[in-house]
Design an enzyme around this catalytic site. Structure first.
Site, PDB file in Angstrom:
ATOM      1  N   GLY A  54       0.824  -1.197   0.000  1.00  0.00           N
ATOM      2  CA  GLY A  54       0.000   0.000   0.000  1.00  0.00           C
ATOM      3  C   GLY A  54       0.857   1.246   0.000  1.00  0.00           C
ATOM      4  O   GLY A  54       2.041   1.205   0.369  1.00  0.00           O
ATOM      5  N   GLN A  59       3.063   9.980   1.369  1.00  0.00           N
ATOM      6  CA  GLN A  59       4.357   9.291   1.347  1.00  0.00           C
ATOM      7  C   GLN A  59       5.204   9.697   0.142  1.00  0.00           C
ATOM      8  O   GLN A  59       6.410   9.457   0.125  1.00  0.00           O
ATOM      9  CB  GLN A  59       4.170   7.767   1.352  1.00  0.00           C
ATOM     10  CG  GLN A  59       3.618   7.257   2.676  1.00  0.00           C
ATOM     11  CD  GLN A  59       3.489   5.745   2.664  1.00  0.00           C
ATOM     12  OE1 GLN A  59       2.503   5.209   2.173  1.00  0.00           O
ATOM     13  NE2 GLN A  59       4.500   5.058   3.169  1.00  0.00           N
ATOM     14  N   CYS A  97       6.396  -0.397   6.992  1.00  0.00           N
ATOM     15  CA  CYS A  97       5.950   0.789   6.268  1.00  0.00           C
ATOM     16  C   CYS A  97       7.057   1.221   5.308  1.00  0.00           C
ATOM     17  O   CYS A  97       8.227   1.217   5.689  1.00  0.00           O
ATOM     18  CB  CYS A  97       5.651   1.910   7.269  1.00  0.00           C
ATOM     19  SG  CYS A  97       5.123   3.442   6.484  1.00  0.00           S
ATOM     20  N   HIS A 139      -3.883   1.177   8.079  1.00  0.00           N
ATOM     21  CA  HIS A 139      -2.523   1.720   8.003  1.00  0.00           C
ATOM     22  C   HIS A 139      -2.465   2.881   7.007  1.00  0.00           C
ATOM     23  O   HIS A 139      -1.941   3.953   7.329  1.00  0.00           O
ATOM     24  CB  HIS A 139      -1.569   0.591   7.576  1.00  0.00           C
ATOM     25  CG  HIS A 139      -0.144   1.015   7.390  1.00  0.00           C
ATOM     26  ND1 HIS A 139       0.883   0.519   8.159  1.00  0.00           N
ATOM     27  CD2 HIS A 139       0.427   1.883   6.517  1.00  0.00           C
ATOM     28  CE1 HIS A 139       2.027   1.092   7.768  1.00  0.00           C
ATOM     29  NE2 HIS A 139       1.770   1.911   6.776  1.00  0.00           N
ATOM     30  N   GLU A 140      -3.013   2.666   5.798  1.00  0.00           N
ATOM     31  CA  GLU A 140      -2.913   3.701   4.761  1.00  0.00           C
ATOM     32  C   GLU A 140      -3.752   4.935   5.114  1.00  0.00           C
ATOM     33  O   GLU A 140      -3.326   6.064   4.875  1.00  0.00           O
ATOM     34  CB  GLU A 140      -3.317   3.141   3.383  1.00  0.00           C
ATOM     35  CG  GLU A 140      -2.459   1.985   2.879  1.00  0.00           C
ATOM     36  CD  GLU A 140      -0.956   2.249   2.947  1.00  0.00           C
ATOM     37  OE1 GLU A 140      -0.535   3.416   2.851  1.00  0.00           O
ATOM     38  OE2 GLU A 140      -0.203   1.268   3.113  1.00  0.00           O
TER      39      GLU A 140
HETATM   40 ZN    ZN Z   1       3.012   3.252   5.768  1.00  0.00          ZN
END
Ligand code: ZN
Length: 174
Positions: A54, A59, A97, A139-140
């Site tokens: 993901g 990010q 991550c 998480h995303e």
């Molecule tokens: Zn992450």
């Protein structure tokens, strides 16, 4: 450096790493248009090249509410995602991550969730998922609130993590 290593270094160079202030910011809602579709294409390419499951727009330094993720090896895109329901039963498991190279953190997440948003045509989309899929979405979506797995770690683990992070050489650094 081999060609493969160079490609990998170039990809990770585009992924913001822990400590970058942009990862602590809240992302803003977006409208689906051609520009957004281009950005999503780029996100999917980076996710694959980095071998991630993901990726959230912040990010790569874009503070917009966009996530891409892989379910059963199929690419999914969710625009302006929101968790509209989560189960009270939870599980704690190690999570990695792409913005925290090579570190895993134990994170407690709901086992089942419902997430809603839009697809690339602007249609309403609903995911009702459990287990790993529920974990990936949580998480995303966390990234869109400026939260990372470090923020979800237990107090002791966070202390330990911070000590280890001081000694980690992040990709792209000499
Ligand atoms: Zn992450």
């Amino acid at each position: 450096m081999s060609a493969d290593e160079k490609t990998r270094a170039a990809v990770f160079g585009q992924i913001r790493q822990f400590g970058d202030p942009v990862l602590k910011e809240e992302s803003r809602p977006v409208e689906v248009d051609d520009e957004l579709r281009k950005l999503v294409d780029r996100m999917i390419k980076i996710m694959y090249a980095a071998d991630g499951v993901g990726l959230a727009a912040p990010q790569i330094g874009v503070l917009r509410r966009i996530i891409v993720f892989r379910f059963d090896n199929e690419v999914n895109v969710l625009i302006n995602p929101k968790i509209t329901w989560k189960s009270e039963d939870t599980a704690t498991e190690a999570e990695g991550c792409l913005s925290l190279a090579s570190l895993a953190v134990d994170v407690e997440r709901s086992n089942r969730i419902r997430a809603e948003g839009e697809d690339l045509e602007g249609n309403h989309k609903i995911y009702e998922v459990e287990g790993l899929k529920a974990r990936i979405l949580q998480h995303e979506i966390d990234h869109l609130e400026g939260l990372m797995i470090v923020n979800r770690a237990s107090r002791e683990q966070r202390k330990d993590l911070m000590a280890r992070l001081r000694n980690v050489r992040l990709p792209g650094e000499d």
